[in-house]
Structure formats: C-alpha cells, structure tokens
Design an enzyme around this catalytic site. Structure first.
Site, mmCIF file in Angstrom:
data_model
loop_
_atom_site.group_PDB
_atom_site.id
_atom_site.type_symbol
_atom_site.label_atom_id
_atom_site.label_comp_id
_atom_site.label_asym_id
_atom_site.label_seq_id
_atom_site.Cartn_x
_atom_site.Cartn_y
_atom_site.Cartn_z
ATOM 1 C CB SER A 178 21.707 -10.804 -26.615
ATOM 2 O OG SER A 178 21.783 -11.248 -25.279
ATOM 3 C CG ASP B 137 24.603 -14.014 -19.383
ATOM 4 O OD1 ASP B 137 24.434 -13.490 -18.262
ATOM 5 O OD2 ASP B 137 23.866 -13.797 -20.364
HETATM 6 O O1 LIG Z 1 21.482 -7.076 -23.205
HETATM 7 C C1 LIG Z 1 21.469 -8.300 -23.198
HETATM 8 O O2 LIG Z 1 21.072 -8.988 -24.168
HETATM 9 C C2 LIG Z 1 21.942 -9.008 -21.990
HETATM 10 C C3 LIG Z 1 22.716 -8.346 -21.067
HETATM 11 C C4 LIG Z 1 23.241 -9.012 -19.849
HETATM 12 O O3 LIG Z 1 22.481 -8.566 -18.758
HETATM 13 P P1 LIG Z 1 22.961 -7.365 -17.774
HETATM 14 O O4 LIG Z 1 23.197 -6.171 -18.592
HETATM 15 O O5 LIG Z 1 21.795 -7.222 -16.850
HETATM 16 O O6 LIG Z 1 24.194 -7.844 -17.082
HETATM 17 C C5 LIG Z 1 23.163 -10.526 -19.925
HETATM 18 O O7 LIG Z 1 23.365 -11.076 -18.659
HETATM 19 C C6 LIG Z 1 21.817 -10.974 -20.465
HETATM 20 O O8 LIG Z 1 21.736 -12.379 -20.538
HETATM 21 C C7 LIG Z 1 21.582 -10.432 -21.843
HETATM 22 C C1 LIG Z 2 20.596 -13.016 -17.343
HETATM 23 C C2 LIG Z 2 20.038 -13.644 -18.365
HETATM 24 O O1 LIG Z 2 18.921 -13.277 -19.007
HETATM 25 P P1 LIG Z 2 17.971 -12.000 -18.918
HETATM 26 O O2 LIG Z 2 18.650 -10.954 -18.084
HETATM 27 O O3 LIG Z 2 17.788 -11.554 -20.331
HETATM 28 O O4 LIG Z 2 16.694 -12.495 -18.303
HETATM 29 C C3 LIG Z 2 20.694 -14.845 -18.945
HETATM 30 O O5 LIG Z 2 20.278 -15.267 -20.042
HETATM 31 O O6 LIG Z 2 21.602 -15.388 -18.339
#
Ligand SMILES: O=C(O)C1=C[C@@H](OP(=O)(O)O)[C@@H](O)[C@H](O)C1
Ligand SMILES: C=C(OP(=O)(O)O)C(=O)O
Length: 470
Positions: free
Chosen positions: A24, A304
């Site tokens: 992220s 996650d």
């Molecule tokens: O902004 C980010 O880096 C992320 C936000 C999350 O998604 P959501 O906002 O869709 O829940 C997470 O699940 C994803 O792996 C990374």
């Molecule tokens: C939800 C995930 O990734 P993304 O939404 O960035 O594809 C994750 O890494 O679990």
C-alpha cells in the site's frame, strides 16, 4: 493442479523476520513521486505483481522509472506530462486501478484502464461517477466496471462519494486532489471502511509536500522526496499468527507503534486471544499462548487480516466472530464465502454472516485447499498446516500478488531449500513452515527470516546451502 504440501511445524518458533515492503505504501509513494516534478528515490519498496502494475501505470502517466530490485530501490522522475494517454494494465491490483484513474484523468489525453478478469469483476462505479462529477469524460463498456476510459482534465471541486465499498476510491481522489484546478472536497455519503488506509494516504502525501485537511485538499504541487517504505503489515500477519498456532515466538522487525499501517493492529487481536505481545517503535514480538481464546471482533479497519484470524480461530478453545467486513465479498474473491467454504471442506464448523463469519474450534482433516486466485486465501490456509497434518494449498503461485517469496519452489526462481528440507522436487515450500531459526534459518534475502551467526547460509550465486547447522 500445482500445489504446496504444508508439513506440520516440527517445533515451536523462535525467529526474527523482516517482511517485504508495504504494497500500500509502495503504490502510494510511486504515484505521488510520479506526480512530483524532479527525482524521488524510494527505498524498501515491494517488488510484487501489484507494485509492478503500478510501475507500469506511472510509466504510462509519463514518469521515468529506474528500479534496483536487489536493493529494493526505485528512482522516479516525475511531473505530470501532458503526453498522449494510452492503456494501463492494472493486472489484479485494486490500488493501482483505483489510484491511477483519477491521476490519469488530470490530463487532457484519453487513458484506458483495464485489468485481469478478476479485477473486471470488482466495483468501480462510485469512483467513475465521482470523476464524471469532477469534470472528466468517462467511458465504460459495462457501467461501474473496468475497462474504463478517462479523459480530463479534472476541474475538481466538491464531490459526494460512498465509503462502504472501498476506501481506495477516496485515496485515489485525494492523491489527485492538489492537481485539480479547484482542489477537492469529498463528502462521504456512507460510512467509510478501511479507515487507516486513508490516514496512510494523507501521510504519504505529506511526505511529498501536500497537506490534506480532513477530506479536503487545496490546489498545490507535490515535491520530489527520498522516501523509506515500511515492511508490509498485512504480510506480517501470517508471520505473527504462526507462533500463536504452533507455539514459540516471532519478532517482526521494521513495524511497530510508529507504523503508518492499520494492519499492525492485528497483533492487538492476537493479544486478546491470549498471545503475549511486545511492541517497540519498530518491532512487534508475539509469543504464543498455551490456550488460544476465541474473540468477537470488528475488522472493518483491518480486513486484509480477517482470513489470517480465521486460521488462528480454528485452534481456539471457543468460537470467534468477525464482523464489519461485508465489503470483503468484493475483493479478489468473495472472501467471506471462500474462507468459510474451505474451512467447511476441512471439517471445521464455520458459518457466513452478512457482515462477517463465525468460526468454531475444530481439528481440520487432511484437505487440498482451493485458493480462488486470492493470495490471502493461500497464505492464511497454509497456516493451518503448521498444526494440522495433510494440508495442501492449490495454485500457491497466487501469492505473487503481494508476497512472491512466501511460497516458492525449491531450486526454482528463488533458490534451493536448505539441506534436510523434506520437500520433493517440483513441490513448493513456504516461508512459514521452514524458518526454524535454530536449525534452518534462511538468508534475509529469501523469505526475510534473519540468519543466526553460525547457521547455514545460501550462496547468493548458486543457491546452494553451506555451513554448520546450529
Ligand atoms: O488503500 C490501500 O492500500 C488498500 C485498502 C484496502 O482496500 P479497501 O479500501 O478496498 O478495503 C485493502 O484491502 C487493500 O489491500 C489495500
Ligand atoms: C484487497 C487486496 O488488494 P487490492 O484491493 O489492492 O487489489 C489485498 O491485498 O488483500
């Protein structure tokens, strides 16, 4: 079907590990660097499928990118070119696709954003509607889904956005905000999920010279920066869960109370389950309890790690109920259904709820787990094999999305397994099943487990293991 047989852990853990860079943070830093005139240098970056998708995306936006995977560094010469648009392949990456759409719409050129079949099934409607409201022309083949084409420039201003499906829409808009003519003010029309990721967005923007005020960003400019990326806290969840499931202790380095990532709070959940947790500004140590307690926990902020928790919950002495995560049905797969289905196949009593799941303790029977092209299914279900015999993971290569070295082939692209590993050729080995720090340490460059002095070491050139075992 390609598979990984997970051998039960022969003894409790005693290990220190540094997981790979945060997906992220890497993808935010790459985008902010691409929008900043001048040269930025990122260190500790993740090299995995999701960040390669973002590397391609920022190149399509006109940034010049130089990578050094061995050192984990990326140099980005940024500044939003007004070049000729093009196509971005976001692969399976939610962050890449949701972050690059607003950035691409800053330009007058037409940019097409597309991805894998899996990404095409995930929701984009609220983001595409917001871009339209902010002045872009948006074309979709199927309303609300990829592929989509955006043509700018965005004028900006006020926009209404639902928050309950994904925080990534908001993060993507905020990062493009300072480069919109009128700046940006977002009003949420439903409760926001994954809140810590939006705080992370603001922190990375600040490191590149832009301040946000709540969900408002004034017109301005990014400045190039040298930026150090933390290890990935979601990846750390598997490593910290391991001693809770099998006993012993694991220390994760580079992540602690100073982390930008909400997922470090997974350790708090393990603590509530009975683990002993020790935190410093940049490390977390988890020591497994004699008995694991079930918990009732809202994971809307740290979803996650919900599948990781499901794996731990199987070995607790009372049921675990996870709530607040209905929205993870729209991730790589319907994660609520997938984890419950697979645990049921192993004979575990797990049930779906609208906004989460309930896991009752059980003894998983031998099973070959399906992974639904979801890296987190593979990494979480592999944990069950630490304690339950006969666990196999299908399509283990899906971990390449965020943690390519979590599961790997001995003698394959990475390197040979150390002497004594009882995995036949062609099978996969997993980082969580082979880090016995006293007997089988790995070099930090393979899985991230710290090597103990005097332990065996793999030659970086040949991958052969030499040296005395402690
Ligand atoms: O902004 C980010 O880096 C992320 C936000 C999350 O998604 P959501 O906002 O869709 O829940 C997470 O699940 C994803 O792996 C990374
Ligand atoms: C939800 C995930 O990734 P993304 O939404 O960035 O594809 C994750 O890494 O679990």
């Amino acid at each position: 079907m390609d598979h990984l047989a997970v051998p039960p852990a022969p003894r409790p853990f005693d290990a220190t590990v540094r997981p790979p860079g945060s997906k992220s943070i890497t993808n935010r830093a790459l985008l902010c660097a691409a929008l900043a005139p001048g040269t930025s240098t990122l260190t500790g970056a993740l090299f995995a499928d999701d960040t390669r998708a973002m590397l391609g995306a920022v190149a399509a936006l006109g940034a010049e990118v130089e990578t050094d995977e061995g050192r984990g560094t990326v140099r980005v010469r940024g500044g939003l070119g007004q070049g000729g648009g093009g196509t971005v392949d976001a692969r399976q990456s939610g962050t890449t696709s949701r972050f690059v759409l607003p950035a691409a719409a800053l330009r007058a050129a037409r940019t097409v954003v597309d991805g894998s079949a899996q990404l095409r099934a995930r929701p984009f409607g609220p983001l595409l509607d917001a871009l339209r409201e902010l002045g872009a022309t948006v074309e979709e083949e199927t309303p609300g889904f990829l592929p989509a084409a955006v043509t700018g420039p965005l004028t900006g201003g006020r926009v209404r956005l639902p928050g309950h499906l994904s925080s990534q829409f908001l993060s993507g808009l905020l990062m493009a905000g300072p480069l919109m003519r009128d700046g940006l003010a977002v009003e949420l029309t439903s409760p926001l999920v994954s809140v810590p990721y939006v705080e992370m967005t603001a922190a990375v923007m600040r490191a590149f010279g832009v301040e946000t005020q709540g969900l408002t960003v004034a017109p301005g400019a990014y400045t190039a920066a040298d930026y150090a990326i933390e290890p990935d806290a979601s990846a750390a969840s598997y490593l910290l869960a391991a001693p809770v499931i099998r006993g012993g202790r694991v220390t994760v380095e580079g992540l602690g109370t100073a982390s930008l990532q909400g997922d470090v709070r997974f350790a708090d959940v393990l603590e509530r389950m009975g683990a002993t947790v020790t935190r410093t500004a940049d490390s977390i140590t988890v020591e497994g309890p004699a008995t694991i307690r079930g918990v009732d926990v809202d994971m809307a902020d740290i979803s996650d790690t919900a599948q990781t928790l499901a794996a731990v919950a199987v070995f607790a002495d009372s049921p675990t109920r996870v709530t607040g995560i209905g929205f993870i049905r729209g991730k790589e797969t319907d994660r609520v259904r997938a984890i419950v289905t697979e645990l049921n196949r192993a004979g575990v009593d797990a049930t779906e709820d609208d906004d989460g799941f309930t896991i009752r303790p059980g003894a998983p029977r031998p099973v070959s787990f399906a992974t639904y092209e979801d890296h987190r299914m593979a990494m979480s279900l592999a944990l069950l094999g630490l304690r339950a015999p006969g666990v196999r993971i299908e399509d283990p290569g899906c971990v390449a999305k965020t943690y390519p070295r979590f599961l790997r082939r001995p003698g394959g692209a990475e390197r040979a397994s150390p002497p004594g590993d009882d995995h036949g050729p062609g099978q996969w080995v997993t980082c969580v099943t082979t880090p016995w720090a006293r007997s089988r340490p790995r070099s930090p460059s393979s899985c991230g487990w710290a090597r103990r002095p005097g332990g065996p070491r793999a030659s970086p050139r040949t991958g052969r293991w030499t040296g005395r075992r402690t």
